[in-house]
Design an enzyme around this catalytic site. Structure first.
Site, PDB file in Angstrom:
ATOM      1  N   LYS A 141       0.976  -1.185   0.141  1.00 21.19           N
ATOM      2  CA  LYS A 141      -0.119  -0.017  -0.017  1.00 21.19           C
ATOM      3  C   LYS A 141       0.903   1.282  -0.047  1.00 21.19           C
ATOM      4  CE  LYS A 141      -4.309   0.912   2.344  1.00 21.19           C
ATOM      5  NZ  LYS A 141      -5.267   0.684   3.543  1.00 21.19           N
TER       6      LYS A 141
HETATM    7  O1  G3P Z   1      -7.816   1.407   5.434  1.00 27.67           O
HETATM    8  C1  G3P Z   1      -8.019   2.642   4.686  1.00 27.67           C
HETATM    9  C2  G3P Z   1      -9.587   3.077   5.223  1.00 27.67           C
HETATM   10  O2  G3P Z   1     -10.326   1.960   5.372  1.00 27.67           O
HETATM   11  C3  G3P Z   1      -9.561   3.893   6.637  1.00 27.67           C
HETATM   12  O3  G3P Z   1     -10.795   4.048   7.234  1.00 27.67           O
HETATM   13  O4  G3P Z   1     -12.371   4.606   8.825  1.00 27.67           O
HETATM   14  O5  G3P Z   1     -10.007   5.143   9.263  1.00 27.67           O
HETATM   15  O6  G3P Z   1     -11.340   6.515   7.503  1.00 27.67           O
HETATM   16  P1  G3P Z   1     -11.221   5.132   8.297  1.00 27.67           P
END
Ligand code: G3P
Length: 217
Positions: free
Chosen positions: A83
């Protein structure tokens, strides 16, 4: 639509994998921190549980170091997707790692033009963040739709990995739009099974089973 779980919690990953619901896993530095584990060790353990793509994020910000970190992460297992952030250095690293045969997930995508760049860099996955856009008064689902249209216009093979999913309706809307993959926290994935009428109907059936003495085994 493929289901990835967005966590570095191996117990949660094992539980969903055992349910047969998992096509892959995504992690990020915040999730690794939350797990309290060493990134290499926990990523290796996750790769032993799940056969689909497991995203592990680089820590560097310049292309050369991202490539070096990506090569180290890719050695953990054949199902690693490295990533990288959606920066010019991240795109350069994406191109190099992709050319070497490594899956790359370009993350922190907040615009259709960024997604276009990731596709041109050969990304395996592009991760647009729905929830974080919604949190800031944009419409995250509009972005998923725009990327779907652009990728279909040109036949880009980069998979749209809808990320930062917060609700079960995000999942439904991403499926309607045609996102290739969604990644969500374990609780959201499990909540997809919930319906009050299912609970009510099952209660009624259980009462009838008991009162009629219905037995199969
Ligand atoms: O891994 C990336 C993403 O899914 C992060 O989500 O909830 O931290 O905005 P969030």
């Amino acid at each position: 639509m493929k289901f990835f779980v967005d966590t570095a919690d191996v117990d949660a990953i094992r539980e969903l994998n055992d349910l047969g619901l998992l096509d892959g896993v995504t992690t990020n530095p915040s999730l690794i921190k939350k797990s309290g584990r060493n990134i290499i060790e926990v990523t290796k353990e996750i790769c032993e549980i799940v056969s689909g793509p497991v995203s592990a994020e680089v820590t560097a910000t310049d292309a050369a170091d991202m490539i070096a970190e990506g090569r180290k992460l890719a050695k953990i297992s054949g199902n690693i997707a490295v990533k990288v952030p959606l920066t010019l250095d991240g795109l350069k690293a994406c191109k190099t790692l992709t050319d070497e045969g490594t899956m790359v997930n370009v993350t922190l995508c907040f615009s259709a033009n960024q997604a276009l760049l990731a596709a041109k860099a050969g990304a395996t996955f592009i991760s647009p963040f729905i929830g974080r856009l919604d949190d800031n008064s944009y419409d995250g689902l509009d972005l998923i739709q725009d990327i779907r249209t652009i990728y279909d216009n040109y036949g880009f093979e980069t998979q749209i990995l809808a990320a930062s999913i917060r609700t079960v309706n995000h999942v439904k809307d991403c499926a309607l739009i045609g996102a290739d993959v969604m990644t969500a926290p374990p609780a959201v994935i499990k909540a997809l099974a919930n319906h009050v009428l299912t609970d009510k109907g099952l209660d009624a059936f259980l009462e009838d089973i008991k009162s009629a003495g219905i037995k199969i085994l």
